[in-house]
Design an enzyme around this catalytic site. Sequence first.
Site, mmCIF file in Angstrom:
data_model
loop_
_atom_site.group_PDB
_atom_site.id
_atom_site.type_symbol
_atom_site.label_atom_id
_atom_site.label_comp_id
_atom_site.label_asym_id
_atom_site.label_seq_id
_atom_site.Cartn_x
_atom_site.Cartn_y
_atom_site.Cartn_z
ATOM 1 N N LYS A 38 1.036 -1.488 -0.050
ATOM 2 C CA LYS A 38 -0.002 -0.074 -0.124
ATOM 3 C C LYS A 38 0.871 1.274 0.118
ATOM 4 O O LYS A 38 1.559 1.473 0.939
ATOM 5 C CB LYS A 38 -0.915 0.053 1.174
ATOM 6 C CG LYS A 38 -2.038 1.109 1.091
ATOM 7 C CD LYS A 38 -2.386 1.725 2.659
ATOM 8 C CE LYS A 38 -1.553 2.948 2.791
ATOM 9 N NZ LYS A 38 -1.631 4.239 1.788
ATOM 10 N N GLU A 47 -1.094 7.353 -0.253
ATOM 11 C CA GLU A 47 -2.115 7.760 -1.241
ATOM 12 C C GLU A 47 -2.068 8.877 -1.985
ATOM 13 O O GLU A 47 -2.669 9.149 -2.852
ATOM 14 C CB GLU A 47 -3.570 7.987 -0.325
ATOM 15 C CG GLU A 47 -3.411 8.934 0.838
ATOM 16 C CD GLU A 47 -2.793 8.418 1.983
ATOM 17 O OE1 GLU A 47 -1.952 7.520 1.972
ATOM 18 O OE2 GLU A 47 -3.315 8.890 3.231
ATOM 19 N N GLU A 58 4.141 8.648 14.740
ATOM 20 C CA GLU A 58 2.887 8.422 15.326
ATOM 21 C C GLU A 58 2.098 7.521 14.502
ATOM 22 O O GLU A 58 1.220 6.649 15.126
ATOM 23 C CB GLU A 58 1.894 9.832 15.329
ATOM 24 C CG GLU A 58 2.593 10.806 16.246
ATOM 25 C CD GLU A 58 2.538 10.281 17.774
ATOM 26 O OE1 GLU A 58 1.840 9.511 18.139
ATOM 27 O OE2 GLU A 58 3.704 10.865 18.359
ATOM 28 N N THR A 59 2.260 7.452 13.170
ATOM 29 C CA THR A 59 1.535 6.345 12.473
ATOM 30 C C THR A 59 2.237 4.911 12.727
ATOM 31 O O THR A 59 1.421 4.080 12.889
ATOM 32 C CB THR A 59 1.651 6.655 10.658
ATOM 33 O OG1 THR A 59 1.390 7.978 10.478
ATOM 34 C CG2 THR A 59 0.669 5.909 10.260
ATOM 35 N N GLU A 104 10.205 1.507 9.888
ATOM 36 C CA GLU A 104 11.435 2.447 9.539
ATOM 37 C C GLU A 104 10.605 3.811 9.759
ATOM 38 O O GLU A 104 9.858 4.262 8.820
ATOM 39 C CB GLU A 104 11.669 2.046 8.177
ATOM 40 C CG GLU A 104 12.128 0.831 7.708
ATOM 41 C CD GLU A 104 13.556 0.605 8.313
ATOM 42 O OE1 GLU A 104 14.309 1.774 8.579
ATOM 43 O OE2 GLU A 104 14.187 -0.360 8.624
ATOM 44 N N CYS A 126 14.130 11.152 5.665
ATOM 45 C CA CYS A 126 14.171 10.644 7.159
ATOM 46 C C CYS A 126 15.647 10.723 7.692
ATOM 47 O O CYS A 126 15.806 11.265 8.987
ATOM 48 C CB CYS A 126 13.794 9.042 6.970
ATOM 49 S SG CYS A 126 14.944 8.014 5.925
ATOM 50 N N GLU A 175 10.878 16.021 14.305
ATOM 51 C CA GLU A 175 11.282 15.898 12.877
ATOM 52 C C GLU A 175 10.370 16.933 12.001
ATOM 53 O O GLU A 175 9.080 16.905 12.314
ATOM 54 C CB GLU A 175 10.924 14.592 12.357
ATOM 55 C CG GLU A 175 11.704 14.222 10.917
ATOM 56 C CD GLU A 175 10.991 12.923 10.600
ATOM 57 O OE1 GLU A 175 9.866 12.356 10.825
ATOM 58 O OE2 GLU A 175 11.688 11.921 9.899
#
Length: 490
Positions: free
Chosen positions: A175, A178, A231-232, A250, A284, A385
């Site tokens: 996935k 989006e 957070e995700t 990651e 990142c 971040e």
Amino acid sequence: MKMRSMYINGKWVPAESGETRTILDPFNQETIALAAEGNEVDAQAAIHAAREAFDQGDWSCTPAPEREKRILKIAELIERDQQELAELETLDTGKTLTESLADMADIAEVFRYYGGLADKDGGEVIESPIPESRSKVVREPVGVCGQITPWNYPLLQAAWKLAPALAAGNTLIIKPSEITPLTTVKVTELIEEAGIPAGVVNLVLGSGASTGQKLAESSQVDLISFTGGIETGRKVMTAATANFKKIALELGGKNPNIVFEDADFETALDQAMNAVFFHAGQVCSAGARLLVQDSLHDDFVKALIERTKRIKLGNGFNESTQSGPLISERHREKVENYVRIGIEEGANLRIGGKRPEAEELQAGFFFEPTIFTECTSGMRIVQEETFGPLLTIERFSTEDEAVQLANDTIYGLAGAVWTKDSRKAERMASQLRMGTVWINDFHPYFAQAPWGGYKSSGIGRELGKQGLEEYTEVKHVFENTAPAPLHWFK
Ligand SMILES: NC(=O)c1ccc[n+]([C@@H]2O[C@H](COP(=O)([O-])OP(=O)(O)OC[C@H]3O[C@@H](n4cnc5c(N)ncnc54)[C@H](O)[C@@H]3O)[C@@H](O)[C@H]2O)c1
Ligand SMILES: C[N+](C)(C)CC=O
């Protein structure tokens, strides 16, 4: 306009609900594609297909040399179509075409590397302490893998998951973010062309809250591999506990770039720019926290600001462009908010901190490269971040202080040390709590070396042999070569 569909059980399908999403070019907000907007129902169909394909052994029982051949074919097809893939990536993310072309070369290499490893692990015979027995350890595929990727390196991050999962014999559902699905759709077409059996690779498009969450929580998924924000990542980890699936995360970073007074000034300066402003800081491992030794600090900062004034923002398709836009309006507002926070915290805004004024940049999500000095560890702009072109600069005087400042965040993804003293560099490398430490360089990563984070930057590793092992279960097979009754329960 070409509609991007999902790929489930070997068929290209629209969303079951019929919904679509408009995909925008972040350079000018023009519509570049329509994509199927899947939801939990589509995710479940893909999970079902991957489960059936795995349970029937369609791929896991394919002899490893044959798996290798098909994975190498994917690499070949990516090379064949690299220009088209790179153009799609630039259109979708705004990054420069030069960066996208470099990504495509890396991606082909990742498939080659893992294709090459597919038939190399024949297991290991171990010494059994029990007489008249044989013992061996083998690695087997984990099963059905859910793979969730972010928007900043859409196809690169997908490749880091697809290639090892396939090499190890798993089936999967990928996935993409989006907002940047285009290259993942295209590579799925190439995977189909390479002859990977139906149901082995499934592509689901749609929001994270519906499709991603479904992959993370489904008890028919054996492993979830996620790249994205902290957070995700927390939500994914919580959802994954339902069936104690294997998990690989990651996550983000707040990466220190440490410049000692004995560093080569010009090289450290040039690379400090690249460390933080490459891809508008949406990396990142961006060197967003610059630590400069006292005696060097003022000259280094002055030169850095002069160079920053010259950064050429623009259309990723123009050769003169050095940095493109941010990915979305929402993301630009997040970066702007961090500028406000920095000012409130008392950091000194030396350059940038606002949207550019040039006429040709008004339709895109551009933000000026930004530098704050007089930063301290307690500030949110130093700790969190921002994922944008925002550099914080701190001073240090001793090696110990540099280590202490560098390690003082919840993250531990990557960091760099600039010095001509190799013993100092080694001492620093051993004390930095990060998955990657660069000495006199910034940013290199390649298929052969593991990538991942300490602390809250993640769990597990991608790339390298370790990246393949993540997609395997370890089985001990013990054989009694002279079986006889025990007579315990007579
Ligand atoms: N460590 C690494 O190698 C690495 C590499 C690239 C990006 N990143 C990190 O990714 C972040 C930027 O990417 P982003 O903004 O796309 O991250 P994000 O966390 O917003 O989204 C990442 C993916 O998760 C999906 N998602 C959202 N909510 C979900 C949920 N509840 N359950 C399951 N999936 C869900 C999204 O749809 C997307 O596909 C940064 O923090 C960056 O540091 C890390
Ligand atoms: C892992 N890397 C550096 C390719 C992309 C990070 O955002």
